[in-house]
Design a protein around this motif. Structure first.
Motif, PDB file in Angstrom:
ATOM      1  N   MET A   1      -4.083   5.345   1.127  1.00  0.00           N
ATOM      2  CA  MET A   1      -4.601   5.053   2.507  1.00  0.00           C
ATOM      3  C   MET A   1      -3.652   4.482   3.219  1.00  0.00           C
ATOM      4  SD  MET A   1      -6.949   1.889   0.863  1.00  0.00           S
ATOM      5  CE  MET A   1      -6.193   0.460  -0.024  1.00  0.00           C
ATOM      6  N   TRP A   2      -3.754   4.553   4.634  1.00  0.00           N
ATOM      7  CA  TRP A   2      -3.105   4.068   5.538  1.00  0.00           C
ATOM      8  C   TRP A   2      -3.590   2.693   6.015  1.00  0.00           C
ATOM      9  CZ3 TRP A   2       1.520   5.853   7.182  1.00  0.00           C
ATOM     10  CH2 TRP A   2       2.194   5.092   8.283  1.00  0.00           C
ATOM     11  N   SER A   3      -2.675   1.695   6.058  1.00  0.00           N
ATOM     12  CA  SER A   3      -3.021   0.429   6.341  1.00  0.00           C
ATOM     13  C   SER A   3      -2.580   0.092   7.690  1.00  0.00           C
ATOM     14  CB  SER A   3      -2.373  -0.496   5.408  1.00  0.00           C
ATOM     15  OG  SER A   3      -2.648  -1.883   5.796  1.00  0.00           O
ATOM     16  N   HIS A   4      -3.478   0.037   8.711  1.00  0.00           N
ATOM     17  CA  HIS A   4      -3.329  -0.371   9.992  1.00  0.00           C
ATOM     18  C   HIS A   4      -3.134  -1.802  10.205  1.00  0.00           C
ATOM     19  CE1 HIS A   4      -4.651   3.425  11.783  1.00  0.00           C
ATOM     20  NE2 HIS A   4      -5.520   3.564  10.906  1.00  0.00           N
ATOM     21  N   THR A   5      -3.636  -2.762   9.454  1.00  0.00           N
ATOM     22  CA  THR A   5      -3.462  -3.962   9.373  1.00  0.00           C
ATOM     23  C   THR A   5      -3.949  -4.614   8.198  1.00  0.00           C
ATOM     24  OG1 THR A   5      -3.493  -6.199  10.268  1.00  0.00           O
ATOM     25  CG2 THR A   5      -5.420  -4.916  10.508  1.00  0.00           C
ATOM     26  N   MET A   6      -3.279  -5.584   7.219  1.00  0.00           N
ATOM     27  CA  MET A   6      -3.740  -5.858   6.078  1.00  0.00           C
ATOM     28  C   MET A   6      -3.460  -7.568   5.933  1.00  0.00           C
ATOM     29  SD  MET A   6      -3.510  -4.401   2.132  1.00  0.00           S
ATOM     30  CE  MET A   6      -4.475  -3.117   2.772  1.00  0.00           C
ATOM     31  N   THR A   7      -4.390  -8.296   5.389  1.00  0.00           N
ATOM     32  CA  THR A   7      -4.091  -9.542   5.014  1.00  0.00           C
ATOM     33  C   THR A   7      -3.318  -9.753   3.736  1.00  0.00           C
ATOM     34  OG1 THR A   7      -6.218 -10.000   3.893  1.00  0.00           O
ATOM     35  CG2 THR A   7      -6.589 -10.391   6.109  1.00  0.00           C
ATOM     36  N   VAL A   8      -2.785 -10.977   3.498  1.00  0.00           N
ATOM     37  CA  VAL A   8      -2.015 -11.039   2.413  1.00  0.00           C
ATOM     38  C   VAL A   8      -3.010 -10.994   1.187  1.00  0.00           C
ATOM     39  CG1 VAL A   8      -0.005 -11.774   3.534  1.00  0.00           C
ATOM     40  CG2 VAL A   8      -1.717 -13.576   2.734  1.00  0.00           C
ATOM     41  N   GLN A   9      -4.115 -11.764   1.364  1.00  0.00           N
ATOM     42  CA  GLN A   9      -4.947 -11.981   0.163  1.00  0.00           C
ATOM     43  C   GLN A   9      -5.527 -10.722  -0.406  1.00  0.00           C
ATOM     44  OE1 GLN A   9      -5.817 -14.741  -1.803  1.00  0.00           O
ATOM     45  NE2 GLN A   9      -6.574 -13.162  -3.086  1.00  0.00           N
ATOM     46  N   ASP A  10      -5.730  -9.737   0.803  1.00  0.00           N
ATOM     47  CA  ASP A  10      -6.472  -8.313   0.599  1.00  0.00           C
ATOM     48  C   ASP A  10      -5.258  -7.417  -0.346  1.00  0.00           C
ATOM     49  OD1 ASP A  10      -8.770  -8.881   1.342  1.00  0.00           O
ATOM     50  OD2 ASP A  10      -8.318  -7.842   3.189  1.00  0.00           O
ATOM     51  N   TYR A  11      -3.882  -7.853  -0.089  1.00  0.00           N
ATOM     52  CA  TYR A  11      -3.106  -6.994  -0.814  1.00  0.00           C
ATOM     53  C   TYR A  11      -2.774  -7.530  -1.978  1.00  0.00           C
ATOM     54  CZ  TYR A  11       1.214  -4.607  -1.436  1.00  0.00           C
ATOM     55  OH  TYR A  11       2.273  -3.660  -2.149  1.00  0.00           O
ATOM     56  N   GLN A  12      -2.865  -8.767  -2.305  1.00  0.00           N
ATOM     57  CA  GLN A  12      -2.656  -9.604  -3.493  1.00  0.00           C
ATOM     58  C   GLN A  12      -3.525  -8.761  -4.557  1.00  0.00           C
ATOM     59  OE1 GLN A  12      -0.569 -12.411  -4.764  1.00  0.00           O
ATOM     60  NE2 GLN A  12      -1.090 -11.130  -6.454  1.00  0.00           N
ATOM     61  N   ASP A  13      -4.961  -8.883  -3.871  1.00  0.00           N
ATOM     62  CA  ASP A  13      -6.025  -8.233  -4.612  1.00  0.00           C
ATOM     63  C   ASP A  13      -5.787  -6.939  -5.084  1.00  0.00           C
ATOM     64  OD1 ASP A  13      -7.183 -10.711  -4.895  1.00  0.00           O
ATOM     65  OD2 ASP A  13      -8.708 -10.376  -3.349  1.00  0.00           O
ATOM     66  N   LEU A  14      -5.197  -6.120  -4.220  1.00  0.00           N
ATOM     67  CA  LEU A  14      -4.871  -4.685  -4.098  1.00  0.00           C
ATOM     68  C   LEU A  14      -3.880  -4.316  -5.335  1.00  0.00           C
ATOM     69  CD1 LEU A  14      -5.323  -3.255  -0.811  1.00  0.00           C
ATOM     70  CD2 LEU A  14      -6.928  -2.738  -2.580  1.00  0.00           C
ATOM     71  N   ILE A  15      -2.855  -5.138  -5.378  1.00  0.00           N
ATOM     72  CA  ILE A  15      -1.603  -5.064  -6.294  1.00  0.00           C
ATOM     73  C   ILE A  15      -2.113  -5.316  -7.571  1.00  0.00           C
ATOM     74  CG2 ILE A  15       0.122  -4.989  -4.504  1.00  0.00           C
ATOM     75  CD1 ILE A  15       0.748  -7.698  -5.410  1.00  0.00           C
ATOM     76  N   ASP A  16      -3.183  -6.114  -7.815  1.00  0.00           N
ATOM     77  CA  ASP A  16      -3.742  -6.743  -9.007  1.00  0.00           C
ATOM     78  C   ASP A  16      -4.597  -5.541  -9.331  1.00  0.00           C
ATOM     79  OD1 ASP A  16      -2.276  -8.893  -9.192  1.00  0.00           O
ATOM     80  OD2 ASP A  16      -3.688 -10.148  -8.505  1.00  0.00           O
ATOM     81  N   ARG A  17      -4.904  -4.515  -8.598  1.00  0.00           N
ATOM     82  CA  ARG A  17      -5.701  -3.171  -9.110  1.00  0.00           C
ATOM     83  C   ARG A  17      -4.918  -2.202  -9.442  1.00  0.00           C
ATOM     84  NH1 ARG A  17     -11.006  -3.870  -9.695  1.00  0.00           N
ATOM     85  NH2 ARG A  17     -11.355  -1.647  -9.398  1.00  0.00           N
ATOM     86  N   GLY A  18      -3.546  -2.381  -9.189  1.00  0.00           N
ATOM     87  CA  GLY A  18      -2.635  -1.020  -9.255  1.00  0.00           C
ATOM     88  C   GLY A  18      -2.050  -0.479  -8.245  1.00  0.00           C
ATOM     89  N   TRP A  19      -2.328  -0.859  -7.117  1.00  0.00           N
ATOM     90  CA  TRP A  19      -2.006  -0.234  -5.567  1.00  0.00           C
ATOM     91  C   TRP A  19      -0.491  -0.893  -5.408  1.00  0.00           C
ATOM     92  CZ3 TRP A  19      -4.821   2.976  -2.530  1.00  0.00           C
ATOM     93  CH2 TRP A  19      -6.139   3.123  -2.940  1.00  0.00           C
ATOM     94  N   ARG A  20       0.131  -0.082  -4.498  1.00  0.00           N
ATOM     95  CA  ARG A  20       1.573  -0.656  -3.985  1.00  0.00           C
ATOM     96  C   ARG A  20       1.911  -0.139  -2.635  1.00  0.00           C
ATOM     97  NH1 ARG A  20       5.999  -3.054  -5.423  1.00  0.00           N
ATOM     98  NH2 ARG A  20       8.122  -2.179  -4.988  1.00  0.00           N
ATOM     99  N   ARG A  21       2.453  -0.842  -1.856  1.00  0.00           N
ATOM    100  CA  ARG A  21       2.742  -0.278  -0.591  1.00  0.00           C
ATOM    101  C   ARG A  21       4.227   0.278  -0.127  1.00  0.00           C
ATOM    102  NH1 ARG A  21       5.400  -2.792   3.653  1.00  0.00           N
ATOM    103  NH2 ARG A  21       6.585  -4.749   3.072  1.00  0.00           N
ATOM    104  N   SER A  22       4.286   1.397   0.523  1.00  0.00           N
ATOM    105  CA  SER A  22       5.519   2.071   1.006  1.00  0.00           C
ATOM    106  C   SER A  22       5.410   1.898   2.520  1.00  0.00           C
ATOM    107  CB  SER A  22       5.774   2.965   0.463  1.00  0.00           C
ATOM    108  OG  SER A  22       6.980   3.777   0.779  1.00  0.00           O
ATOM    109  N   GLY A  23       5.794   0.908   3.250  1.00  0.00           N
ATOM    110  CA  GLY A  23       5.638   0.974   4.455  1.00  0.00           C
ATOM    111  C   GLY A  23       4.216   0.257   4.723  1.00  0.00           C
TER     112      GLY A  23
END
Length: 449
Positions: free
Chosen positions: A35-57
């Motif tokens: 998915m393309w992230s236009h904007t994201m809060t740090v708490q949402d990203y924390q919860d996402l990486i704790d479900r196996g997601w990871r960002r590249s840019g």
């Protein structure tokens, strides 16, 4: 925690098509949701990486673990309990020798965070030399202190039968040259042992006197191993030959920079950690500082300094930085190294930063890596949680509550579905929501055209 009431906005792309794998080079064996992230809060990203997601840019992706050729498990290190391994200590000493004396090691190239082989791992197809060319194998060195005329064959000679020995008793021995005046007189082994014992006792007495006059540091008294920070600064003089400085700047990313009363002084968000050597930038690490962790995104560095193992060195520096932030924000105590790929030997180096955990791809709970390795040795994909009754605590339960952004209006999916009668995107929205989990699905805005 989001500053100014900001919300995360994403576009989901699914993940049906396979593409080339960067680990095993399979042409279409790599599968992931994105998915393309236009904007994201740090708490949402924390919860996402704790479900196996990871960002590249701005692109955020999640491997399809039971389908992809090389399953990628999220790995985190317990920064507060971390102790450097022998390889880590060797790297720190190598960098410190370069800074203090200018010694540049001649070793194999360092590959950075993503795919850096440790000293015990060699690149595929490359055979290490049989021995270090700078070292001498002492088993191949002849002892020239032995007199050329000294007989050294007796120990290897076969023992004669008694009858033959008696026959040789009447043979007149050849005249010798006598004792070598350049060598010390022979001494009895008993006398040598006694002398060594007395010498040890004298040394112990001297150490006892020395310790009473100059007490040893508290480390020796408490028998505690040297800390990571101690190894980083070890043996660095006050005026080293080279100076390594660090500068940290906020950088462009989808993560919204935020501050919190109980957060670290630098705040949350994405940062460039720059490594400056004598006024010249030699490496840059990209870090995400999140509510519970420091997440390493990637590192790039000047190739002239590859023999310094800057990938390993920067990871150790980032663990020390995490420990520093934890003193300001107690819940920030983990260092995330990205993905651990057990099926790719070159990527197993991340498992050497211990204690560490791997994320179970089915329950999204953390499991100590020591318990995971035996399972991964059997199968590249494994449910790491041993409890067969355990499930996903944040599994999707109510699709109607998923938030969507449609025509600049935020609404739950139930309201969107009523507006868009006959819409055929329910399966796609349901797949997205099950992957991000109920909690994130009710906070993150899913863009709908």
């Amino acid at each position: 925690m989001a500053a100014g009431g900001s919300l995360s906005i994403v576009e989901y792309f699914g993940g049906d098509d396979g593409y080339r794998c960067g680990y095993c080079k399979h042409e279409n064996g790599n599968f992931s949701h994105g998915m393309w992230s236009h904007t994201m809060t740090v708490q949402d990203y924390q919860d996402l990486i704790d479900r196996g997601w990871r960002r590249s840019g701005k692109y955020v992706y999640k491997p399809i673990m039971n389908k992809t050729c090389c399953p990628q498990y999220t790995i985190r290190c317990h920064a507060l309990n971390f102790h450097p391994s022998k390889t880590h200590k060797k790297t720190l000493k190598k960098v410190n020798r370069f800074l203090s004396k200018g010694e540049m090691p001649v070793e194999k190239h360092d590959e950075g965070h993503e795919g850096e082989p440790m000293d015990s791992v060699h690149e595929e197809g490359v055979q290490p030399p049989p021995q270090d060319p700078l070292k001498i194998d002492h088993s191949e060195v002849q002892d020239i202190s032995t007199s050329p005329d000294t007989d050294t064959t007796n120990s290897a000679a076969p023992t004669m039968p008694r009858d033959d020995a008696e026959k040789t008793t009447n043979v007149t021995p050849k005249p010798g040259k006598g004792a070598d005046p350049n060598r010390p007189l022979c001494r009895k082994a008993k006398d040598l042992r006694k002398e060594r014992r007395l010498l040890k006792e004298q040394q112990k007495q001297q150490e006892a006197v020395s310790s009473s006059v100059n007490p040893a540091p508290s480390k020796s008294a408490s028998n505690q191993p040297k800390s990571l920070e101690g190894f980083i600064t070890e043996s660095l003089p006050s005026d080293p030959l080279h100076r390594l400085e660090f500068k940290r700047f906020l950088c462009d990313s989808p993560l919204e920079a935020e501050t919190a009363p109980d957060g670290p002084d630098v705040g949350y968000g994405s940062f460039h950690q720059q490594y400056w050597l004598d006024g010249t930038i030699v490496a840059v690490g990209v870090l995400d500082i999140l509510p519970s962790c420091v997440s390493s995104v990637y590192l790039y560095y000047h190739p002239d300094f590859s023999s310094l193992s800057l990938g390993t060195y920067s990871a150790l520096r980032e663990i020390a930085f995490t420990r520093q932030l934890q003193q300001q924000s107690p819940k920030l105590s983990y260092y995330y190294l990205g993905f651990y790929v057990h099926s790719c030997p070159k990527m197993r180096y991340k498992g050497q930063y211990r204690p560490s955990d791997l994320l179970c791809p089915e329950t999204y709970t953390w499991v100590p890596i020591e318990r995971c390795i035996p399972r991964l040795d059997i199968s590249a994909y494994s449910r790491l949680n041993e409890n067969a009754q355990a499930g996903d605590a944040r599994a999707l339960k109510e699709l109607s509550r998923v938030l969507v952004l449609h025509r600049r209006t935020v609404m739950p999916y139930a309201a969107y579905a009523r507006k868009r009668k006959g819409s055929n995107d329910e399966k796609e929205v349901e797949q997205y929501a099950s992957l991000v989990g109920q909690t994130c699905a009710e906070r993150i805005l899913l863009y709908r055209a």
